[in-house]
Design a protein around this motif. Structure first.
Motif, short mmCIF file in Angstrom:
data_model
loop_
_atom_site.label_atom_id
_atom_site.label_comp_id
_atom_site.label_asym_id
_atom_site.label_seq_id
_atom_site.Cartn_x
_atom_site.Cartn_y
_atom_site.Cartn_z
N VAL A 284 -91.42 8.87 -74.74
CA VAL A 284 -91.12 9.33 -73.38
C VAL A 284 -92.26 8.84 -72.49
CG1 VAL A 284 -90.75 11.34 -71.91
CG2 VAL A 284 -89.92 11.37 -74.27
N ASP A 285 -91.91 8.01 -71.52
CA ASP A 285 -92.91 7.41 -70.62
C ASP A 285 -94.05 6.76 -71.40
OD1 ASP A 285 -91.45 8.24 -68.36
OD2 ASP A 285 -92.41 10.21 -68.42
N GLY A 286 -93.69 6.07 -72.49
CA GLY A 286 -94.68 5.35 -73.28
C GLY A 286 -95.45 6.20 -74.28
N LYS A 287 -95.27 7.51 -74.23
CA LYS A 287 -96.00 8.42 -75.12
C LYS A 287 -95.11 8.78 -76.31
CE LYS A 287 -97.95 13.05 -75.32
NZ LYS A 287 -97.97 14.35 -74.68
N ALA A 288 -95.64 8.61 -77.54
CA ALA A 288 -94.89 8.94 -78.75
C ALA A 288 -94.96 10.44 -79.01
CB ALA A 288 -95.43 8.18 -79.94
N MET A 289 -93.80 11.03 -79.24
CA MET A 289 -93.71 12.44 -79.60
C MET A 289 -93.04 12.51 -80.95
SD MET A 289 -92.39 13.80 -75.90
CE MET A 289 -92.48 15.52 -76.27
N LYS A 290 -93.60 13.29 -81.88
CA LYS A 290 -93.06 13.38 -83.23
C LYS A 290 -92.49 14.76 -83.49
CE LYS A 290 -95.92 9.78 -85.23
NZ LYS A 290 -94.95 8.83 -85.70
N SER A 291 -91.43 14.79 -84.28
CA SER A 291 -90.84 16.06 -84.69
C SER A 291 -90.06 15.83 -85.99
CB SER A 291 -89.93 16.64 -83.60
OG SER A 291 -88.83 15.79 -83.37
N THR A 292 -89.49 16.89 -86.51
CA THR A 292 -88.70 16.79 -87.73
C THR A 292 -87.41 17.57 -87.57
OG1 THR A 292 -89.78 18.73 -88.70
CG2 THR A 292 -90.75 16.57 -89.22
N GLY A 293 -86.49 17.30 -88.47
CA GLY A 293 -85.22 18.02 -88.45
C GLY A 293 -84.50 17.85 -89.76
N THR A 294 -83.33 18.44 -89.82
CA THR A 294 -82.46 18.35 -90.98
C THR A 294 -81.08 17.94 -90.52
OG1 THR A 294 -83.68 20.12 -92.06
CG2 THR A 294 -81.51 19.62 -92.94
N SER A 295 -80.48 17.06 -91.28
CA SER A 295 -79.13 16.61 -90.97
C SER A 295 -78.22 16.89 -92.16
CB SER A 295 -79.14 15.11 -90.67
OG SER A 295 -77.83 14.64 -90.47
N GLU A 296 -77.10 17.50 -91.88
CA GLU A 296 -76.08 17.75 -92.91
C GLU A 296 -74.89 16.88 -92.54
OE1 GLU A 296 -74.58 19.05 -96.30
OE2 GLU A 296 -76.47 19.90 -95.60
#
Length: 183
Positions: free
Chosen positions: A57-69
């Motif tokens: 977002v606007d050149g800034k990396a943002m990290k997160s996690t999730g689960t996909s079924e």
């Protein structure tokens, strides 16, 4: 019944005047309705996945996690993905579908999520070996209409990376990468 009323055509005479599909037409229709090898490829994604997400977002990396079924619908004709995770400290949910249209000979997908009211749809897809490239349109609340490109790289049966690019005014920018690992 008065002698001036007009007789109606019988149901049989109406049906016989309509064109009846011939055997080759019916056979082509039956073949188009059957799941095939393209559906089997999509069905390989069925299962539970951990997802590592990087979003720019606007050149800034943002990290997160999730689960996909990911589940199969209608005898492997389509896949249905339910995603849950966190983004920017807030709960995030998304739903996607993907399928191969035998008649049109293309992969089509849709996506919608808890961050807005838009529905992203993509297709046709270009298959490049194990990889798949999709293009689609959406309207971003901040940037307006844009084209998206998704590249699905199938590293193995248990690992896949989806990289997304925004295309605005002809300029392509990497916007998200999702690394799926089967649980």
């Amino acid at each position: 019944m008065s002698s001036t009323s007009t007789p109606r055509k019988s149901v049989t005479s109406q049906a016989s005047s309509e064109k009846t599909p011939n055997a080759p037409d019916q056979q082509a229709m039956q073949e188009a309705m059957k799941p095939g090898p393209e559906h089997a490829k999509l069905a390989k994604s069925v299962g539970t996945w951990k997802v590592a997400i990087t979003c720019w977002v606007d050149g800034k990396a943002m990290k997160s996690t999730g689960t996909s079924e990911i589940s199969s619908l209608f005898d492997d004709r389509y896949t249905h993905e339910e995603f849950t995770g966190e983004f920017d400290g807030k709960e995030f949910q998304g739903v996607g579908t993907m399928g191969y249209d035998n008649a049109a000979k293309l992969v089509v997908s849709t996506w919608f999520d808890s961050t807005g009211t838009g529905i992203y749809s993509s297709g046709p897809a270009a298959a490049k070996g194990k990889d798949l490239e999709l293009r689609g349109e959406m309207t971003c609340a901040m940037k307006g209409p844009m084209t998206l490109r998704q590249v699905h790289k199938q590293e193995s049966d248990d690992r896949c990376t989806v990289t997304m690019y925004n295309i605005v005014d002809g300029k392509e920018t990497k916007s998200m990468e999702l690394a799926y690992t089967r649980e």
